[in-house]
Design a protein around this motif. Structure first.
Motif, PDB file in Angstrom:
ATOM      1  N   GLY A  47      63.500  35.611  11.807  1.00 11.45           N
ATOM      2  CA  GLY A  47      62.095  35.285  11.209  1.00 11.45           C
ATOM      3  C   GLY A  47      61.292  34.493  12.355  1.00 11.45           C
ATOM      4  O   GLY A  47      60.357  34.804  12.663  1.00 11.45           O
ATOM      5  N   MET A  48      61.830  33.322  12.674  1.00 11.65           N
ATOM      6  CA  MET A  48      61.511  32.444  13.337  1.00 11.65           C
ATOM      7  C   MET A  48      61.434  33.063  14.826  1.00 11.65           C
ATOM      8  O   MET A  48      60.135  32.693  15.668  1.00 11.65           O
ATOM      9  CB  MET A  48      62.463  31.126  13.598  1.00 11.65           C
ATOM     10  N   LEU A  49      62.159  33.510  15.524  1.00  7.56           N
ATOM     11  CA  LEU A  49      62.162  34.110  16.732  1.00  7.56           C
ATOM     12  C   LEU A  49      60.958  35.395  16.908  1.00  7.56           C
ATOM     13  O   LEU A  49      60.257  35.365  17.634  1.00  7.56           O
ATOM     14  CB  LEU A  49      63.728  34.575  17.299  1.00  7.56           C
ATOM     15  N   ASN A  50      61.109  36.289  15.714  1.00  5.82           N
ATOM     16  CA  ASN A  50      60.135  37.207  15.521  1.00  5.82           C
ATOM     17  C   ASN A  50      58.810  36.546  15.831  1.00  5.82           C
ATOM     18  O   ASN A  50      57.879  37.266  16.435  1.00  5.82           O
ATOM     19  CB  ASN A  50      60.487  37.714  14.391  1.00  5.82           C
ATOM     20  N   ALA A  51      58.472  35.657  15.002  1.00 10.10           N
ATOM     21  CA  ALA A  51      57.126  34.984  14.845  1.00 10.10           C
ATOM     22  C   ALA A  51      56.903  34.532  16.369  1.00 10.10           C
ATOM     23  O   ALA A  51      55.537  34.589  16.830  1.00 10.10           O
ATOM     24  CB  ALA A  51      56.986  34.070  13.782  1.00 10.10           C
ATOM     25  N   THR A  52      57.746  34.033  16.955  1.00  2.19           N
ATOM     26  CA  THR A  52      57.425  33.207  18.295  1.00  2.19           C
ATOM     27  C   THR A  52      57.145  34.147  19.200  1.00  2.19           C
ATOM     28  O   THR A  52      56.261  34.079  20.091  1.00  2.19           O
ATOM     29  CB  THR A  52      58.656  32.079  18.627  1.00  2.19           C
ATOM     30  N   LEU A  53      58.133  35.217  19.345  1.00  2.00           N
ATOM     31  CA  LEU A  53      58.073  35.884  20.459  1.00  2.00           C
ATOM     32  C   LEU A  53      56.846  37.027  20.314  1.00  2.00           C
ATOM     33  O   LEU A  53      55.935  37.602  21.315  1.00  2.00           O
ATOM     34  CB  LEU A  53      59.204  36.920  20.589  1.00  2.00           C
ATOM     35  N   ASN A  54      56.469  37.455  19.189  1.00  2.00           N
ATOM     36  CA  ASN A  54      55.158  38.292  18.804  1.00  2.00           C
ATOM     37  C   ASN A  54      53.963  37.225  19.080  1.00  2.00           C
ATOM     38  O   ASN A  54      52.963  37.897  19.584  1.00  2.00           O
ATOM     39  CB  ASN A  54      55.150  38.457  17.348  1.00  2.00           C
ATOM     40  N   GLN A  55      53.793  36.053  19.034  1.00  2.00           N
ATOM     41  CA  GLN A  55      52.701  35.317  19.123  1.00  2.00           C
ATOM     42  C   GLN A  55      52.571  35.232  20.869  1.00  2.00           C
ATOM     43  O   GLN A  55      51.257  35.142  21.052  1.00  2.00           O
ATOM     44  CB  GLN A  55      52.997  33.971  18.716  1.00  2.00           C
ATOM     45  N   ALA A  56      53.804  35.371  21.539  1.00  2.00           N
ATOM     46  CA  ALA A  56      53.594  35.338  23.000  1.00  2.00           C
ATOM     47  C   ALA A  56      53.323  36.496  23.523  1.00  2.00           C
ATOM     48  O   ALA A  56      53.144  36.697  24.683  1.00  2.00           O
ATOM     49  CB  ALA A  56      54.759  34.829  23.630  1.00  2.00           C
ATOM     50  N   GLY A  57      53.007  37.507  22.544  1.00  2.00           N
ATOM     51  CA  GLY A  57      52.654  39.087  23.267  1.00  2.00           C
ATOM     52  C   GLY A  57      53.964  39.926  23.397  1.00  2.00           C
ATOM     53  O   GLY A  57      53.553  40.908  24.046  1.00  2.00           O
TER      54      GLY A  57
END
Length: 300
Positions: A22-32
């Motif tokens: 969940g944390m990595l999904n949010a971080t990477l999605n936010q980065a595009g």
């Protein structure tokens, strides 16, 4: 602007922890980035059957199929895709094992968002450069393989893959049989002399073509000196003298530019001769033509 400039990078994250995913999904999605997630090695292997990621983030310790086994299986399907291990282990033995099974890097848990984004950027960029190099080498007609210091196959130009499959069958199985010899040859420091590969019929030779990114080596497959001659090709294949000369040097793995230099003609003239050769031999490409030439020159 995000640290990742490209919005079309696909990252596969493999971790048995829903919280980490969940944390990595949010971080990477936010980065595009486009993110694919898997809770196990089996899920990851199923995903890559349908979508090819640009980078894989892989947890080292998972139940059933751990990260090391998963990495090996992923590399069989995605030989040129960078795999970054995520581990909470500081034991150097685990880190080394990660590199041995095909990982290109590792990050320690808990993951720092800025660090993981920076590493994805570097490795995805390097992978794209490597792909560009493959395309350029293949356009030049090179039979080139990129291998690790242990002789593990990282990528091969399509022409090289076709040559192996035409002469000896499936690429990965064939490479597994010659990897020990390649590894010893690289470790010996005696790359000035080509390595004879007697696993092939007819035999081939491996020539050292240089270092790639300080971690890998480029190897060119060539055929050793033939018993037959250009005249044999002309007679047996019913082609012109000039076509036989072009085909002869093609069988040595020479590029169009090299053939043009040797025969004192323009590269586009070489292309025209090759087009006629393909028609007369009833083949579609230079690899198939070279394979016919190699076999004939060995039999004469």
């Amino acid at each position: 602007m995000s640290i990742i400039e490209s919005s079309n990078i696909i990252v596969l994250v493999v971790d048995d922890s829903p919280e980490s995913l969940g944390m990595l999904n949010a971080t990477l999605n936010q980065a595009g980035l486009t993110v694919l997630v898997a809770l196990s090695g089996a899920q990851a292997l199923s995903i890559v059957e349908k979508v090819q990621p640009d980078v894989v983030l892989l947890d080292a310790i998972m139940p059933e199929m751990d990260g090391f086994d998963t990495c090996q299986k992923l590399k069989e399907k995605l030989p040129s895709t960078p795999i970054i291990f995520m581990t909470g282990l500081n034991d150097s033995e685990h880190v080394i094992h990660g590199f041995e099974v095909g990982g290109v890097d590792y990050i320690t848990k808990p993951v720092v968002p800025g660090e993981v984004l920076a590493r994805i950027k570097v490795h995805s960029h390097n992978a794209k450069l490597a792909k560009s190099a493959q395309v350029a080498l293949d356009y030049a007609g090179q039979y080139i393989f990129c291998v690790s210091k242990q002789g593990r196959l990282e990528w091969a130009t399509p022409h090289a893959q076709e040559l192996i499959e035409t002469i000896n069958g499936e690429l990965l199985e064939t490479w597994a049989s010659i990897q020990p010899d390649i590894a010893l040859w690289l470790l010996s420091g005696e790359q000035k002399e080509p390595l004879s590969l007697n696993h092939f019929d007819p035999p081939l030779q491996a020539e050292y073509a240089g270092e790639y990114d300080q971690l890998h080596s480029l190897i060119r497959l060539v055929t050793p000196k033939k018993v037959g001659t250009e005249e044999d090709l002309q007679r047996e294949l019913n082609i012109t003298k000039r076509e036989s000369q072009v085909l002869y040097w093609l069988s040595f793995g020479k590029t169009n530019w090299e053939i043009a230099t040797i025969l004192n003609m323009k590269p586009r003239t070489v292309n025209k001769h090759l087009e006629q050769i393909y028609k007369k031999l009833d083949v579609d490409n230079r690899t198939a033509a070279a394979s016919i030439s190699i076999r004939l020159l060995e039999q004469v």
